[in-house]
Design a protein around this motif. Structure first.
Motif, PDB file in Angstrom:
ATOM      1  N   GLY A 218       0.802  -1.222   0.000  1.00  0.00           N
ATOM      2  CA  GLY A 218       0.000   0.000   0.000  1.00  0.00           C
ATOM      3  C   GLY A 218       0.829   1.264   0.000  1.00  0.00           C
ATOM      4  O   GLY A 218       0.436   2.278  -0.594  1.00  0.00           O
ATOM      5  N   ALA A 219       1.996   1.218   0.635  1.00  0.00           N
ATOM      6  CA  ALA A 219       2.823   2.424   0.754  1.00  0.00           C
ATOM      7  C   ALA A 219       3.590   2.751  -0.518  1.00  0.00           C
ATOM      8  O   ALA A 219       3.991   3.901  -0.734  1.00  0.00           O
ATOM      9  N   GLY A 220       3.813   1.760  -1.363  1.00  0.00           N
ATOM     10  CA  GLY A 220       4.646   2.008  -2.537  1.00  0.00           C
ATOM     11  C   GLY A 220       3.965   1.748  -3.853  1.00  0.00           C
ATOM     12  O   GLY A 220       4.618   1.329  -4.816  1.00  0.00           O
ATOM     13  N   MET A 221       2.661   2.017  -3.919  1.00  0.00           N
ATOM     14  CA  MET A 221       1.907   1.659  -5.112  1.00  0.00           C
ATOM     15  C   MET A 221       2.479   2.244  -6.405  1.00  0.00           C
ATOM     16  O   MET A 221       2.674   1.507  -7.381  1.00  0.00           O
ATOM     17  N   PRO A 222       2.776   3.552  -6.483  1.00  0.00           N
ATOM     18  CA  PRO A 222       3.347   4.071  -7.739  1.00  0.00           C
ATOM     19  C   PRO A 222       4.660   3.379  -8.115  1.00  0.00           C
ATOM     20  O   PRO A 222       4.929   3.121  -9.288  1.00  0.00           O
ATOM     21  N   LEU A 223       5.483   3.090  -7.110  1.00  0.00           N
ATOM     22  CA  LEU A 223       6.772   2.447  -7.362  1.00  0.00           C
ATOM     23  C   LEU A 223       6.573   1.036  -7.910  1.00  0.00           C
ATOM     24  O   LEU A 223       7.263   0.626  -8.852  1.00  0.00           O
ATOM     25  N   TRP A 224       5.629   0.296  -7.320  1.00  0.00           N
ATOM     26  CA  TRP A 224       5.404  -1.084  -7.783  1.00  0.00           C
ATOM     27  C   TRP A 224       4.894  -1.103  -9.225  1.00  0.00           C
ATOM     28  O   TRP A 224       5.253  -1.997  -9.987  1.00  0.00           O
ATOM     29  N   ARG A 225       4.084  -0.125  -9.584  1.00  0.00           N
ATOM     30  CA  ARG A 225       3.632  -0.043 -10.977  1.00  0.00           C
ATOM     31  C   ARG A 225       4.815   0.260 -11.905  1.00  0.00           C
ATOM     32  O   ARG A 225       4.948  -0.331 -12.978  1.00  0.00           O
ATOM     33  N   GLU A 226       5.645   1.190 -11.485  1.00  0.00           N
ATOM     34  CA  GLU A 226       6.784   1.584 -12.318  1.00  0.00           C
ATOM     35  C   GLU A 226       7.773   0.442 -12.491  1.00  0.00           C
ATOM     36  O   GLU A 226       8.350   0.250 -13.573  1.00  0.00           O
TER      37      GLU A 226
END
Length: 362
Positions: A218-226
């Motif tokens: 939940g804390a790193g959603m944009p990073l996981w997508r990237e």
């Protein structure tokens, strides 16, 4: 799982199923349905993408490991070879034909391509290879380490693609071998005999682990997508095919294997050790696996979940997934679809002949 128990009067030992594994089977297959059910939501919803990553961090490895737990590493006899044909080869052919018909009805054209498994049917091909290969792997000194090396190495070879599900078969091999190795160890008996205090402690750690996973996702959603973490967790395709052509790309799969292994044990620790209402349904996971894709097909193909959706759609699809798993594992569904999922095909095999054992004259 069945284990022998003593019987009276010198009769052969009876077999009693261990509910732990049946509970794990049903929960794992329900997660498989849920992961497929919310796929169309992840592009527009971070919440759906987070749930998807959470599920895919461990659910397919769990499903594969449970299959490996019940696999035999002894040289296959006639009975085992026939089971491979009736339980895996024939259902694969039957359901590929059915899917070809479905595609023809919905799209107006279709081509039967047995080398490219439709949607979920890759698992049947993978099981065939794993079961055939396991007796050979069992002869090696370090079968688990070798399977990990094969999994990581296969990701560097773009030629190993989805043809006959070769990419997923090799990528997920470590979990099948891990499941088989678990049966060689007294893990199940130790856990079933563990005290309530120890069980509570282990389960508390497992809950904490899953909670930490949810927080990190939940804390790193944009990073996981990237970083395309979803593609890594699918255990398919070569690394360059989804954007990682660096020499260290294998570390991504190694990390995914390590994470899934830890979560696998945490998952099993949370499974009830006693009989539950779903334990018997855990014996029908193949019905759920092969049939749920037909239930979800309209959601996937007809655009029912395309674009932004109201907040309640995600929990509704998760609840729907549980209901689908319960329904497809029920006795009426098994009775109707048994000829497709578990064909006996006695006509296909030569009749067994009685062979008189040779006795040496000396």
């Amino acid at each position: 799982m069945s284990v022998p128990i003593a019987s009276q009067g010198g009769a052969p030992p009876a077999k009693v199923r261990v509910p732990l594994w049946d509970n794990a089977r049903f929960v794992a297959i329900t997660l498989v349905v849920a992961g497929h059910a919310i796929l169309k939501l992840i592009a527009e919803s971070d919440a759906a993408y987070g749930v998807y990553l959470f599920i895919y961090s461990f659910h397919v490895p769990v499903f594969v490991a449970v299959a490996g737990y019940f696999a035999k590493a002894t040289p296959p006899g006639a009975k085992q070879l026939k089971r491979i044909v009736t339980d895996l080869v024939l259902p694969y052919l039957v359901f590929e034909l059915i899917w070809t018909g479905v595609h023809w009805l919905s799209r107006g054209s279709a081509t039967l391509d047995l080398a490219s498994p439709s949607w979920t049917l890759w698992f049947l091909l993978a099981l065939i290879v794993w079961r055939v290969a396991l007796p050979y792997l069992a002869l090696l000194r370090f079968p688990l380490l070798i399977s990990v090396a094969v999994s990581i190495g296969a990701g560097y070879l773009p030629a190993i693609d989805g043809t006959f599900a070769a990419d997923r078969t090799l990528a997920l091999l470590p979990f099948f071998v891990l499941g088989w190795r678990l049966r060689q160890l007294p893990v199940t008996s130790w856990w079933l005999a563990a005290s309530a205090r120890r069980v509570l402690l282990v389960r508390g750690c497992a809950v904490g682990l899953f909670a930490a996973l949810a927080v990190v996702i939940g804390a790193g959603m944009p990073l996981w997508r990237e970083l395309l973490v979803r593609r890594v967790l699918l255990f398919e395709q070569a690394y360059p095919d989804f954007g990682y052509d660096q020499w260290w790309a294998g570390a991504l799969r190694l990390g995914a294997i390590a994470l899934a292994t830890v979560l696998l044990f945490a998952f099993l620790a949370l499974m009830p050790r006693r009989e539950t209402p779903v334990a018997k349904l855990g014996q029908a996971t193949m019905y759920v696996y092969l049939l749920h894709s037909f239930v979800l097909y309209p959601f996937r193909e007809f655009g029912w979940l395309d674009g932004p959706q109201p907040w309640w759609v995600l929990p509704a699809m998760l609840v729907f997934s549980v209901l689908v798993a319960l329904a497809l594992a029920s006795a009426p569904v098994r009775r109707v679809f048994r000829p497709l999922v578990e064909p006996r095909a006695r006509w296909l095999f030569t009749p067994e002949k009685h062979v008189t054992p040779r006795v040496r004259a000396d």
